[in-house]
Design a protein around this motif. Structure first.
Motif, PDB file in Angstrom:
ATOM      1  N   PRO A 117      45.697 -20.764 -95.225  1.00 44.41           N
ATOM      2  CA  PRO A 117      45.095 -22.689 -95.550  1.00 44.41           C
ATOM      3  C   PRO A 117      45.957 -23.318 -96.119  1.00 44.41           C
ATOM      4  O   PRO A 117      46.135 -24.286 -95.550  1.00 44.41           O
ATOM      5  CB  PRO A 117      43.617 -22.289 -96.180  1.00 44.41           C
ATOM      6  CG  PRO A 117      43.407 -21.243 -97.215  1.00 44.41           C
ATOM      7  CD  PRO A 117      44.145 -20.448 -96.480  1.00 44.41           C
ATOM      8  N   LEU A 118      46.645 -22.613 -97.093  1.00 41.56           N
ATOM      9  CA  LEU A 118      47.847 -23.635 -98.054  1.00 41.56           C
ATOM     10  C   LEU A 118      49.092 -23.503 -96.222  1.00 41.56           C
ATOM     11  O   LEU A 118      50.413 -24.521 -96.407  1.00 41.56           O
ATOM     12  CB  LEU A 118      48.167 -22.615 -99.079  1.00 41.56           C
ATOM     13  CG  LEU A 118      47.755 -22.783-100.157  1.00 41.56           C
ATOM     14  CD1 LEU A 118      48.270 -21.820-101.239  1.00 41.56           C
ATOM     15  CD2 LEU A 118      46.904 -24.128-100.540  1.00 41.56           C
ATOM     16  N   ALA A 119      49.370 -22.892 -95.234  1.00 40.62           N
ATOM     17  CA  ALA A 119      50.596 -22.511 -94.280  1.00 40.62           C
ATOM     18  C   ALA A 119      50.231 -23.726 -93.360  1.00 40.62           C
ATOM     19  O   ALA A 119      50.910 -23.975 -92.615  1.00 40.62           O
ATOM     20  CB  ALA A 119      50.515 -21.535 -93.868  1.00 40.62           C
ATOM     21  N   ILE A 120      48.845 -24.347 -93.393  1.00 36.08           N
ATOM     22  CA  ILE A 120      48.691 -25.364 -92.096  1.00 36.08           C
ATOM     23  C   ILE A 120      49.222 -26.411 -92.324  1.00 36.08           C
ATOM     24  O   ILE A 120      49.347 -27.503 -93.622  1.00 36.08           O
ATOM     25  CB  ILE A 120      46.657 -25.846 -92.753  1.00 36.08           C
ATOM     26  CG1 ILE A 120      45.922 -24.646 -92.117  1.00 36.08           C
ATOM     27  CG2 ILE A 120      46.319 -26.446 -91.495  1.00 36.08           C
ATOM     28  CD1 ILE A 120      44.902 -24.499 -93.137  1.00 36.08           C
ATOM     29  N   GLY A 121      49.665 -26.759 -91.890  1.00 35.62           N
ATOM     30  CA  GLY A 121      50.899 -28.201 -91.259  1.00 35.62           C
ATOM     31  C   GLY A 121      52.047 -27.594 -91.990  1.00 35.62           C
ATOM     32  O   GLY A 121      53.134 -28.425 -91.553  1.00 35.62           O
ATOM     33  N   GLN A 122      52.813 -26.243 -92.272  1.00 37.19           N
ATOM     34  CA  GLN A 122      53.694 -25.864 -92.759  1.00 37.19           C
ATOM     35  C   GLN A 122      53.932 -24.647 -91.846  1.00 37.19           C
ATOM     36  O   GLN A 122      53.793 -23.298 -92.477  1.00 37.19           O
ATOM     37  CB  GLN A 122      53.964 -25.664 -93.568  1.00 37.19           C
ATOM     38  CG  GLN A 122      53.695 -26.858 -94.484  1.00 37.19           C
ATOM     39  CD  GLN A 122      53.765 -26.687 -95.984  1.00 37.19           C
ATOM     40  OE1 GLN A 122      54.683 -25.572 -96.454  1.00 37.19           O
ATOM     41  NE2 GLN A 122      53.306 -28.038 -96.741  1.00 37.19           N
ATOM     42  N   GLY A 123      54.122 -24.484 -90.671  1.00 38.48           N
ATOM     43  CA  GLY A 123      53.683 -23.441 -89.176  1.00 38.48           C
ATOM     44  C   GLY A 123      52.502 -23.230 -88.570  1.00 38.48           C
ATOM     45  O   GLY A 123      52.496 -22.453 -87.677  1.00 38.48           O
ATOM     46  N   VAL A 124      51.406 -23.357 -89.257  1.00 42.94           N
ATOM     47  CA  VAL A 124      50.346 -23.700 -88.427  1.00 42.94           C
ATOM     48  C   VAL A 124      49.586 -24.585 -88.091  1.00 42.94           C
ATOM     49  O   VAL A 124      49.656 -25.445 -89.306  1.00 42.94           O
ATOM     50  CB  VAL A 124      49.091 -22.739 -90.060  1.00 42.94           C
ATOM     51  CG1 VAL A 124      47.793 -22.530 -89.130  1.00 42.94           C
ATOM     52  CG2 VAL A 124      49.729 -21.380 -90.122  1.00 42.94           C
ATOM     53  N   GLN A 125      49.223 -24.853 -86.786  1.00 48.10           N
ATOM     54  CA  GLN A 125      49.316 -25.690 -86.332  1.00 48.10           C
ATOM     55  C   GLN A 125      47.345 -26.372 -86.740  1.00 48.10           C
ATOM     56  O   GLN A 125      47.368 -25.229 -86.415  1.00 48.10           O
ATOM     57  CB  GLN A 125      49.284 -26.715 -84.789  1.00 48.10           C
ATOM     58  CG  GLN A 125      48.590 -26.726 -84.027  1.00 48.10           C
ATOM     59  CD  GLN A 125      49.981 -27.842 -84.172  1.00 48.10           C
ATOM     60  OE1 GLN A 125      51.182 -27.621 -84.351  1.00 48.10           O
ATOM     61  NE2 GLN A 125      49.494 -29.282 -83.601  1.00 48.10           N
ATOM     62  N   PRO A 126      47.422 -27.087 -87.419  1.00 43.15           N
ATOM     63  CA  PRO A 126      45.834 -27.655 -87.981  1.00 43.15           C
ATOM     64  C   PRO A 126      45.602 -28.279 -86.280  1.00 43.15           C
ATOM     65  O   PRO A 126      45.110 -27.975 -85.965  1.00 43.15           O
ATOM     66  CB  PRO A 126      46.545 -29.293 -88.604  1.00 43.15           C
ATOM     67  CG  PRO A 126      47.627 -29.433 -88.297  1.00 43.15           C
ATOM     68  CD  PRO A 126      48.445 -28.821 -87.759  1.00 43.15           C
ATOM     69  N   ASN A 127      44.158 -27.646 -86.817  1.00 39.86           N
ATOM     70  CA  ASN A 127      43.103 -28.630 -86.241  1.00 39.86           C
ATOM     71  C   ASN A 127      43.422 -30.251 -86.120  1.00 39.86           C
ATOM     72  O   ASN A 127      43.495 -30.798 -86.603  1.00 39.86           O
ATOM     73  CB  ASN A 127      41.467 -28.416 -86.724  1.00 39.86           C
ATOM     74  CG  ASN A 127      40.155 -28.948 -85.357  1.00 39.86           C
ATOM     75  OD1 ASN A 127      40.199 -29.778 -85.559  1.00 39.86           O
ATOM     76  ND2 ASN A 127      39.720 -27.752 -84.740  1.00 39.86           N
TER      77      ASN A 127
END
Length: 352
Positions: free
Chosen positions: A137-147
């Motif tokens: 969850p800490l990678a959401i917005g930093q390499g992981v596309q958010p919902n």
């Protein structure tokens, strides 16, 4: 004309006994698990067949009615300890009325659960959770596309406001602040992000909640539970500060058989109904996808033909629902009640 207090108590307990002898169809056929006398073979029949959803609804009805009877006994016991005869009579009248209302609510909840069964089918609700299918969850917005409809990027904060009238007709302002923290919590092997939700009413705290969310590799946001602290103020206290009164609504996946659900799908489909949580008797929210082309405006954001519109409801509160509007890339911007009245609306958003 008032009857003698203890005569009324006797009648009240007679009514409790009568209610207790009325068995639901499933329990009548299989034996009530509360009666302590069922054999292992009888207990084994619970959950057999194919109508798992309806069986669940009827079994929870039995639990609801047993809780009402228990609460009524406590209420009558409280009445017994009142010295004033008039207060005793009034106390018991209120207890009897409350019991009737609560039993009616049990029946309404049963019907609401059966309606959900009609929408979802009779399958068991038993989602398979594989921690490997969830992102950091800490990678959401930093390499992981958010919902797109609930971007759980750490540091994001939404502030909502709504105005209403209290029991005295005074206008009160409700402020809700939702913050995606950098804290995490491991639940059932899944790393969840902690999202705080603080509700204030005219600058006094009403509720403070830590929600536990996780995003899977497909972008769906799952709901793994919450700890909800509910506060009240009491007239005459000095100082008159909010006090923690209960943790009602709190639940956690994996505890007491509670199960997670999808809060917001990444690719919602119009008409689908989804369980967001299942902690029977405590947390049973569902969401229905109404539209993907909604239009609405809030002070801090708006959408023009691209809002996700949902109907959020729960069998625990029959007849009550909320219509919610989610703007892509922003999140929730507006809630409407079942009468279409505007509720909390987004007044500010902070995004890292």
């Amino acid at each position: 004309m008032k009857n003698n207090f203890f005569t009324i108590v006797s009648h009240a307990f007679a009514m409790i006994l009568c209610v207790g002898l009325i068995a639901s169809p499933v329990l009548a056929a299989q034996g009530d698990p509360d009666d302590g006398g069922e054999s292992s073979s009888e207990a084994g029949r619970i959950g057999s067949g194919e109508n798992y959803c309806s069986q669940t609804a009827v079994l929870v009805l039995g639990s609801c009615e047993a809780g009402v009877r228990s609460d009524f006994r406590i209420a009558v016991a409280d009445c017994v300890n009142l010295s004033d005869q008039q207060e005793q009579d009034q106390c018991l009248d209120e207890a009897i009325m409350d019991r009737g209302d609560d039993l009616e609510l049990c029946q309404q909840q049963l019907q609401a659960r059966l309606d959900v069964c009609d929408q979802l089918g009779q399958d068991r609700y038993d989602p398979e959770i594989d921690p490997a299918n969830f992102v950091n969850p800490l990678a959401i917005g930093q390499g992981v596309q958010p919902n797109p409809y609930f971007p759980l990027v750490p540091g994001t904060q939404w502030v909502y406001e709504a105005t209403s009238q209290d029991d005295e007709g005074e206008e009160v302002t409700e402020t809700i602040t939702v913050t995606v923290t950098e804290e995490t919590k491991l639940i059932e092997g899944v790393t969840c992000i902690v999202v705080t939700d603080v509700e204030m009413e005219d600058d006094q705290i009403i509720e403070s909640t830590n929600d536990w969310y996780a995003q899977d590799v497909d972008g769906n946001v799952w709901y793994f539970g919450e700890i909800a602290k509910n506060f009240e103020t009491f007239e005459g206290d000095d100082p008159e500060n909010p006090e923690l009164v209960n943790l009602e609504g709190s639940w956690k996946a994996g505890r007491d058989s509670a199960k997670p659900g999808i809060l917001i799908p990444a690719e919602p489909q119009e008409g689908e109904v989804i369980r967001q949580e299942m902690a029977l008797g405590e947390a049973e929210d569902l969401v229905e996808i109404l539209s993907l082309t909604g239009t609405e405006t809030a002070p801090a954001a708006n959408c023009d033909g691209d809002c996700l519109v949902t109907r959020d409801f729960s069998p625990l509160e029959p007849g009550i629902s909320e219509e919610k509007y989610y703007a892509p890339g922003v999140g929730l911007i507006l809630e409407l009640d079942e009468d279409g009245e505007r509720g909390p609306e987004l007044v500010s958003i902070t995004q890292p």
